[in-house]
Structure formats: structure tokens, C-alpha cells
Design a protein around this motif. Structure first.
Motif: not given
Length: 225
Positions: A168-187
Motif C-alpha cells: 500500500x502506497x500513500x497518496x503523499x508518497x505518490x505525490x512526492x515521487x511524481x512532484x519531488x519537493x514541490x509536493x510540500x507546497x501543494x494544498x
């Protein structure tokens, strides 16, 4: 696939990013020891390119930090220090490869590819799962010998899911994999749902159904059938 380039020579670092981005890698940069340490502690990568001489510290200390955390990420040392002692020390600490400067970018690309393939998949250039065949060199995807067209993000997402099959992969892990550190800036991570939905639709249309499971409240899982 997500890379971290730890290199204080900005012109060289930018050249590497430009070239590897054109090969569909998601690239992040660190120019100092402290920047590298922060990114290594916060984010996951498929491969790290590591210079030894960094402002504020030694690249070998970064490598030691990676391995003492049992981080399996592939590491390629890229350095102007081409002595045998430096190579041996880097490999002893846990580097996967050592490339002396100056080097050709196509050679760097193939070394990155070889390490990611070996760590995440197998010695073969062809990855197969549930009737899906992925050529890791050409990035061509087919289902039952019929080619399907995926966007770069959908391709990266498919590889990420298959390389973590039955987990099971969390949405956060997928977001980080696809967007890198930009994921932290997303709402929020709603874009993950959109990419999952589009990928599932393309796979289902080609005859591969129910491979991606939605684990309610947690994330997603690739199920090997």
C-alpha cells in the motif's frame, strides 16, 4: 524516476538536470552539504549523484548518512578526485558506482539506468506484470503485445506502483515521487487521484483491469494477479 543531484558546480549541475529531464527523469538539486543533508533526510529518491567536495562538508559523510539510515537508494559518486583511495573508500561506504569528471552525459544516463534497474526491477530490460510489458530502455508499454500510449507522469506512476507491488502506497508518497519537493507546497494531493484515474482507464481499456486497488483512507496498491 526521481534523482537528486548533489553538485556545487551550478553549471555542471544544471547541464545534468537539463539532459536527464529530457530523458524523463524528475531531478532535484542540492549545492551544499547542508542542502544535501536536508533533502536526504526528508525525501526518497531512486538514485543520487554525489560530488565529494561540497561547501560545508564532505560528500562521503552524506553517503555514510544515507547508508547508516539503511536507505537502499542507488548512489553514484561524480568527482574530480580520481584517486584509487577515493574510489575504494566511496565503494566501501556504500556507493554503487564512481564516475570521474569530466564524463559524458550519455554514459551517466546509462549508469543511472543500470543502477535503478538492478535495485528496483531485475537484470532484464523488460519488466512484466499482469500482462503488461514495459521496455525500460525505450519506455514503451504494451498490454498483450498491443502498445498503449501513456503520458510521462502516467509512465512514472505505473513504474512506481509495479516496483512496489502488493504494497500500500500513500497518496503523499505518490505525490512526492511524481512532484519531488514541490509536493510540500501543494494544498492537497488531489492530482494523484486524477493521474490514478486516467492510468486505470487506459489500462482497463487495453484489457488490464483491477490491477490498481484503492485502499480506502490510505492510498493505492498494485496487485499482482
Amino acid at each position: 524516476m526521481k534523482l537528486l543531484i548533489i553538485e556545487d558546480e551550478r553549471e555542471l549541475s544544471n547541464s545534468i538536470v537539463t539532459y536527464l529531464s529530457s530523458e524523463n527523469y524528475l531531478c532535484e538539486q542540492a549545492f551544499t552539504y547542508n542542502e544535501a543533508k536536508e533533502k536526504i533526510d526528508l525525501y526518497d529518491y531512486d538514485c543520487v549523484l554525489l560530488d565529494l567536495m561540497l561547501p560545508g562538508g564532505n560528500g562521503l559523510d552524506i553517503l555514510h548518512r544515507i547508508r547508516t539510515k539503511n536507505n537502499p537508494v542507488g548512489v553514484i559518486i561524480i568527482s574530480a578526485k580520481d584517486s584509487l583511495d577515493d574510489k575504494v573508500k566511496g565503494l566501501e561506504i556504500g556507493a554503487d558506482d564512481y564516475l570521474a569528471k569530466p564524463f559524458h552525459l550519455p554514459e551517466l544516463r546509462m549508469r543511472i539506468y543500470a543502477i535503478i534497474r538492478r535495485k528496483n526491477f531485475s537484470v532484464s530490460n523488460i519488466l512484466q506484470s499482469n500482462g503488461i510489458s514495459i521496455n525500460l530502455l525505450s519506455k514503451a508499454v504494451s498490454i498483450n503485445d498491443e502498445p498503449i500510449l501513456l503520458t510521462r507522469t502516467e509512465y512514472d506512476l505505473l513504474l512506481f506502483l509495479i516496483s512496489n507491488k502488493n504494497k500500500v502506497i500513500s497518496k503523499g508518497a505518490i505525490a512526492e515521487h511524481l512532484s519531488g519537493d514541490m509536493a510540500d507546497m501543494l494544498d492537497n494531493h488531489d492530482f494523484v487521484y486524477t493521474h490514478i484515474k486516467n492510468l486505470k482507464a487506459k489500462l482497463a481499456e487495453a484489457g488490464c483491469k483491477d490491477c490498481i486497488k484503492n485502499v480506502y483512507g490510505t492510498g493505492y496498491k498494485w496487485t499482482e494477479q
